[in-house]
Scaffold this motif. Structure first.
Motif, PDB file in Angstrom:
ATOM      1  N   GLN A  43       0.524   4.014   0.514  1.00  0.00           N
ATOM      2  CA  GLN A  43       0.802   3.179  -0.645  1.00  0.00           C
ATOM      3  C   GLN A  43       1.155   1.790  -0.143  1.00  0.00           C
ATOM      4  O   GLN A  43       0.327   1.148   0.470  1.00  0.00           O
ATOM      5  CB  GLN A  43       1.850   3.813  -1.538  1.00  0.00           C
ATOM      6  N   GLU A  44       2.393   1.320  -0.344  1.00  0.00           N
ATOM      7  CA  GLU A  44       2.737  -0.030   0.119  1.00  0.00           C
ATOM      8  C   GLU A  44       3.447  -0.046   1.468  1.00  0.00           C
ATOM      9  O   GLU A  44       3.881  -1.096   1.928  1.00  0.00           O
ATOM     10  CB  GLU A  44       3.580  -0.758  -0.940  1.00  0.00           C
ATOM     11  N   PHE A  45       3.556   1.114   2.125  1.00  0.00           N
ATOM     12  CA  PHE A  45       4.292   1.204   3.387  1.00  0.00           C
ATOM     13  C   PHE A  45       3.355   1.248   4.587  1.00  0.00           C
ATOM     14  O   PHE A  45       2.369   1.976   4.596  1.00  0.00           O
ATOM     15  CB  PHE A  45       5.218   2.423   3.386  1.00  0.00           C
ATOM     16  N   PHE A  46       3.705   0.480   5.606  1.00  0.00           N
ATOM     17  CA  PHE A  46       2.908   0.357   6.820  1.00  0.00           C
ATOM     18  C   PHE A  46       3.603   1.107   7.947  1.00  0.00           C
ATOM     19  O   PHE A  46       4.824   1.024   8.094  1.00  0.00           O
ATOM     20  CB  PHE A  46       2.787  -1.129   7.194  1.00  0.00           C
ATOM     21  N   ALA A  47       2.826   1.825   8.756  1.00  0.00           N
ATOM     22  CA  ALA A  47       3.363   2.504   9.940  1.00  0.00           C
ATOM     23  C   ALA A  47       2.350   2.354  11.075  1.00  0.00           C
ATOM     24  O   ALA A  47       1.152   2.524  10.872  1.00  0.00           O
ATOM     25  CB  ALA A  47       3.610   3.972   9.650  1.00  0.00           C
ATOM     26  N   MET A  48       2.854   2.030  12.252  1.00  0.00           N
ATOM     27  CA  MET A  48       1.979   1.862  13.409  1.00  0.00           C
ATOM     28  C   MET A  48       2.699   2.355  14.655  1.00  0.00           C
ATOM     29  O   MET A  48       3.916   2.198  14.788  1.00  0.00           O
ATOM     30  CB  MET A  48       1.614   0.376  13.587  1.00  0.00           C
TER      31      MET A  48
END
Length: 93
Positions: A43-48
């Protein structure tokens, strides 16, 4: 004792343009080599998560960590870097 020069960099937060560019620029300026990268947006959350080789780095790990944290704070993200042995130990089952 480990002879590995690899670190794990994790980035989480609100998705926005330029996250990968900002983190990879800091690493490139330190002559650190990104070996692998995985990123996703939920959704609007980024993870790397990145595996980075510091064997040719021109900057010590503590300074790289400081620069990454400062960039994360500037962008409203959480950016952490840890030696791969610490990461493995903390995430063992």
């Amino acid at each position: 004792m480990s002879t590995s020069n690899r670190i794990i960099v994790t980035v989480t937060g609100q998705d926005r343009v330029g996250i990968i560019a900002a983190v990879s620029t800091i690493l490139a300026e330190a002559n650190a080599n990104i070996l692998d990268i995985s990123q996703t947006t939920l959704q609007e959350f980024f993870a790397m998560i990145m595996m980075v080789d510091l064997s040719q780095a021109s900057v010590p790990l503590e300074e790289i960590k400081r620069r990454l944290k400062a960039k994360g704070e500037e962008m409203g993200l959480r950016v952490d870097a840890q030696h791969e042995d610490v990461f493995k130990y903390m995430h063992r089952i």
